[in-house]
Design an enzyme around this catalytic site. Structure first.
Site, PDB file in Angstrom:
ATOM      1  N   ASP A  20     -12.115  -4.290  -2.507  1.00  0.00           N
ATOM      2  CA  ASP A  20     -13.134  -5.338  -2.632  1.00  0.00           C
ATOM      3  C   ASP A  20     -14.503  -4.779  -2.297  1.00  0.00           C
ATOM      4  O   ASP A  20     -14.632  -3.844  -1.506  1.00  0.00           O
ATOM      5  CB  ASP A  20     -12.810  -6.514  -1.708  1.00  0.00           C
ATOM      6  N   THR A  35      -6.056   0.406   2.176  1.00  0.00           N
ATOM      7  CA  THR A  35      -7.125  -0.153   1.363  1.00  0.00           C
ATOM      8  C   THR A  35      -8.304  -0.546   2.247  1.00  0.00           C
ATOM      9  O   THR A  35      -8.194  -0.634   3.466  1.00  0.00           O
ATOM     10  CB  THR A  35      -6.624  -1.367   0.570  1.00  0.00           C
ATOM     11  N   GLU A  47       0.822  -1.208   0.000  1.00  0.00           N
ATOM     12  CA  GLU A  47       0.000   0.000   0.000  1.00  0.00           C
ATOM     13  C   GLU A  47       0.859   1.262   0.000  1.00  0.00           C
ATOM     14  O   GLU A  47       0.477   2.294  -0.558  1.00  0.00           O
ATOM     15  CB  GLU A  47      -0.912   0.011   1.226  1.00  0.00           C
ATOM     16  N   LYS A  77     -15.012  -0.473   4.988  1.00  0.00           N
ATOM     17  CA  LYS A  77     -14.645  -1.450   6.017  1.00  0.00           C
ATOM     18  C   LYS A  77     -13.143  -1.699   5.968  1.00  0.00           C
ATOM     19  O   LYS A  77     -12.610  -2.101   4.937  1.00  0.00           O
ATOM     20  CB  LYS A  77     -15.401  -2.751   5.769  1.00  0.00           C
ATOM     21  N   ASP A  78     -12.467  -1.451   7.101  1.00  0.00           N
ATOM     22  CA  ASP A  78     -11.028  -1.707   7.141  1.00  0.00           C
ATOM     23  C   ASP A  78     -10.653  -2.410   8.441  1.00  0.00           C
ATOM     24  O   ASP A  78     -11.523  -2.846   9.199  1.00  0.00           O
ATOM     25  CB  ASP A  78     -10.246  -0.408   6.925  1.00  0.00           C
ATOM     26  N   MET A  79      -9.329  -2.501   8.710  1.00  0.00           N
ATOM     27  CA  MET A  79      -8.857  -3.230   9.882  1.00  0.00           C
ATOM     28  C   MET A  79      -7.960  -2.395  10.802  1.00  0.00           C
ATOM     29  O   MET A  79      -7.404  -2.945  11.757  1.00  0.00           O
ATOM     30  CB  MET A  79      -8.106  -4.498   9.444  1.00  0.00           C
ATOM     31  N   GLU A  80      -7.794  -1.089  10.523  1.00  0.00           N
ATOM     32  CA  GLU A  80      -6.884  -0.286  11.331  1.00  0.00           C
ATOM     33  C   GLU A  80      -7.409   1.079  11.765  1.00  0.00           C
ATOM     34  O   GLU A  80      -6.998   1.609  12.806  1.00  0.00           O
ATOM     35  CB  GLU A  80      -5.556  -0.043  10.568  1.00  0.00           C
TER      36      GLU A  80
END
Length: 244
Positions: free
Chosen positions: A198, A87, A13, A172-175
């Site tokens: 996605d 992302t 990224e 929607k992410d993870m961080e």
């Protein structure tokens, strides 16, 4: 703005961005932790990129790594602004497209389900403040805005999607929310920049779609971040946080 600090989870990224600005790695800055630091200068502003690093041969992702990296970056670098760039997933039903770049207008967790009174529920969701200049920047650069929701898993479970939809989540992410939590404790303003890999409601397996689109989304991030950094470095901006 004197010092802009990006926090990015994955090398893929960040790499197009690092190369474009010809940034140099500062080795050992965060030792013994795996976080990696790259630095340079743009239009008179100091620019840092901090990566979460690797463990077991893969990039660290997720809330735990993001939280401790953000705290180390803030304590070690004292930036004027944190930018979490990365992302994300999005929803076809909202008109999202692969490699489309968004600026966050709000951020929360979607997988911290703490039953009980309003106080516990409010803390679990987060809804942390973001930099007050986010909307002005997005308008100036022609970027869409959206609410970012964060969880610890790449896939999307029905209960998580229910929470996302209930609270108007679009990305929607993870961080992001984990970094926002740290910024809320330290008072450092946070800007979110996300590129879609996605479509959560597109019918494909998330991992396969993510891997296929990672390069395109990362290059779209690079292009957006070039404009963002130049906008920030050339503007006389007051860093404040605001709740969206």
């Amino acid at each position: 703005m004197n010092h802009i600090c990006y926090i990015i989870a994955m090398q893929a990224e960040a790499q197009p961005f690092i190369q474009e600005f010809q940034m140099e790695e500062v080795t050992g800055f965060f030792s013994p932790y795996p976080f990696r630091l790259y630095q340079g200068e743009v239009d008179g502003s100091r620019l840092s990129v901090v990566l979460l690093g690797q463990q077991h041969g893969t990039d660290l992702v997720g809330c735990e790594a993001a939280s401790i990296t953000a705290m180390a970056a803030i304590q070690g670098l004292a930036p004027d602004l944190i930018v979490n760039s990365g992302t994300c997933g999005a929803f076809k039903a909202d008109g999202a497209a692969i490699a489309e770049v968004y600026v966050g207008n709000a951020v929360m967790f979607h997988d911290r389900r703490v039953p009980g009174d309003d106080e516990w529920g409010t803390q679990a969701l987060g809804n942390y403040p973001l930099w007050s200049g986010s909307a002005k920047l997005a308008e100036a650069l022609g970027l869409r805005m959206g609410k970012v929701t964060t969880g610890s898993s790449l896939d999307l479970q029905p209960v998580d999607e229910e929470i996302i939809r209930q609270h108007g989540g679009q990305l929607k992410d993870m961080e992001a929310a984990a970094i926002a939590f740290v910024c809320s404790l330290t008072g450092v303003p946070l800007l979110l920049v996300k590129s879609v890999t996605d479509l959560c409601d597109g019918g494909e397996k998330t991992y396969d779609e993510f891997r296929r689109n990672l390069s395109a989304a990362s290059h779209a991030l690079r292009d957006a971040n070039l404009s963002i950094v130049r906008y920030l470095s050339r503007s006389k901006l007051i860093c404040r946080t605001s709740r969206s």
